[in-house]
Design an enzyme around this catalytic site. Sequence first.
Site, PDB file in Angstrom:
ATOM      1  N   ARG A 273      55.405  42.379  49.574  1.00 33.23           N
ATOM      2  CA  ARG A 273      55.637  43.069  48.162  1.00 33.23           C
ATOM      3  C   ARG A 273      56.629  44.061  47.955  1.00 33.23           C
ATOM      4  O   ARG A 273      57.238  44.083  47.185  1.00 33.23           O
ATOM      5  CB  ARG A 273      54.305  43.432  47.856  1.00 33.23           C
ATOM      6  CG  ARG A 273      54.099  43.805  46.413  1.00 33.23           C
ATOM      7  CD  ARG A 273      52.591  44.547  46.603  1.00 33.23           C
ATOM      8  NE  ARG A 273      51.530  43.519  46.921  1.00 33.23           N
ATOM      9  CZ  ARG A 273      50.970  42.704  46.442  1.00 33.23           C
ATOM     10  NH1 ARG A 273      51.138  42.452  45.119  1.00 33.23           N
ATOM     11  NH2 ARG A 273      49.987  42.106  46.849  1.00 33.23           N
ATOM     12  N   TYR A 313      43.798  38.244  40.730  1.00 32.18           N
ATOM     13  CA  TYR A 313      43.750  39.159  41.056  1.00 32.18           C
ATOM     14  C   TYR A 313      43.160  40.387  39.937  1.00 32.18           C
ATOM     15  O   TYR A 313      43.040  41.596  40.042  1.00 32.18           O
ATOM     16  CB  TYR A 313      44.700  40.026  41.837  1.00 32.18           C
ATOM     17  CG  TYR A 313      45.348  39.048  43.004  1.00 32.18           C
ATOM     18  CD1 TYR A 313      44.599  38.491  43.939  1.00 32.18           C
ATOM     19  CD2 TYR A 313      46.584  38.894  42.976  1.00 32.18           C
ATOM     20  CE1 TYR A 313      45.038  37.831  44.877  1.00 32.18           C
ATOM     21  CE2 TYR A 313      47.158  38.297  43.995  1.00 32.18           C
ATOM     22  CZ  TYR A 313      46.366  37.704  44.913  1.00 32.18           C
ATOM     23  OH  TYR A 313      46.887  36.781  46.060  1.00 32.18           O
ATOM     24  N   CYS A 339      45.202  25.363  29.046  1.00 30.83           N
ATOM     25  CA  CYS A 339      43.867  25.544  28.602  1.00 30.83           C
ATOM     26  C   CYS A 339      42.870  26.055  29.486  1.00 30.83           C
ATOM     27  O   CYS A 339      42.117  25.418  30.044  1.00 30.83           O
ATOM     28  CB  CYS A 339      43.657  24.031  28.355  1.00 30.83           C
ATOM     29  SG  CYS A 339      44.610  23.187  27.117  1.00 30.83           S
TER      30      CYS A 339
END
Length: 409
Positions: A273, A313, A339
């Site tokens: 990250r 998350y 949907c």
Amino acid sequence: MLNFKNKDLCIEQVKLSDIAREYGTSTYIYSKKQFINNFENYKKVLGAKDIVCFACKANSNRTILKLLADIGAGADTTSGGEIYRCLKVNFNPSKIVYAGVGKTSEEIEYALKNKILMFNVESLEELDAIDKIAGRVKIKAKIAFRINPHVDPDTHSYIATGKKGTKFGIPYEDAVMAYLIAKKKKNVVVFGIHSHIGSQILDIGLFKIAAKKIKKIVDDLEKNGIGLEYINCGGGLGIEYTKDQKAPSPEQLISELFLVFGKDKKFIFEPGRSIAANAGYLLAKVIYRKLSDKKNFLITDAGMNDLMRPTLYGAYHEIIPIKKINAKKVKTDVVGPICESGDFIGRDRMLPVLAQGEYVLITCAGAYGAAMSSEYNSRPLLAEVLVDGRKTALIRKRAKWEDLLLNEE
Ligand SMILES: *Cc1c(COP(=O)(O)O)cnc(C)c1O
């Protein structure tokens, strides 16, 4: 690398409106410069003997992987497929580490034959499997145990891995016993120790607690005559998704860990990250607007299949219009076309009133964005574009409807 040129939002020197025109939407966009900066922030505080292994599950686009391999990164992999991708772009196999609780024999054999640096072993049954396969192919397997230090990393439960009761690693109380067992295996070389406690961690103190527990194991092993070559501190450093968050720098993290372990060891870090997230963006177009029960909705062409983090998350991503406008701001839910009521990019955001056909940029989407995307609702995978100064390059073609049927009878 975001900046405004007059009224136009740009990544490096390219206007987002130009990218929308040339490549369509929705599209993942990456800044080459930001990737390099983020990697260098780790590299510059580490020694030549240490390795920064990019956690390639965060972003496994082959051009991105090649970019990082070319500037000296190693790779942290979690599957045979990731090792395959890394070898294809010439990562040095002696900089590839391999974690994961469910390595199959096919994957283990592939990793061995390609001479990766080390397996991060997560169970004694896995150790047995690696030992057997290594004996069969006559290649010694270098291993570290992934130790679960039982630290609660104060992050979303789905990305907390170093806590008691998760499936990851060997409980730290059992660590020395595991190494003593490994030491007796014929085809295994005890080589390192590994821990990765979770992701999006903003408090260095938590890394330190884990490190101290790992250091204690390293000392106990030395007393037992087991010396280790590498200490692998994992990844997990958080980034600033919002302006209120404060993320420590790699330098701060690493200097604290050096205090625990001493500098003379060889270190591996596995950032994902903190290398990829703020180097990537998702550009989306407003398809429709609607007012429903006094709530404003912007319906965009990016949905939860393209960026799963908000849904999975409850993650927050900044959403910004790509033109500076002075229109009144209203509370808005930015949603996709899928949907599912869980299909949202951001809720209750103060955004200027945008018209149909205008664009928004979703920031910090370079990690666990494209990598986690799916074709749910039969929506083809997105295009990915790399920005380098004034230049852009298409690094993944937008998939077509035909591609949806590619492997089906
Ligand atoms: C996911 C993962 C990482 C990277 O985590 P980030 O939070 O993206 O830095 C590092 N090591 C292992 C073993 C992982 O599974």
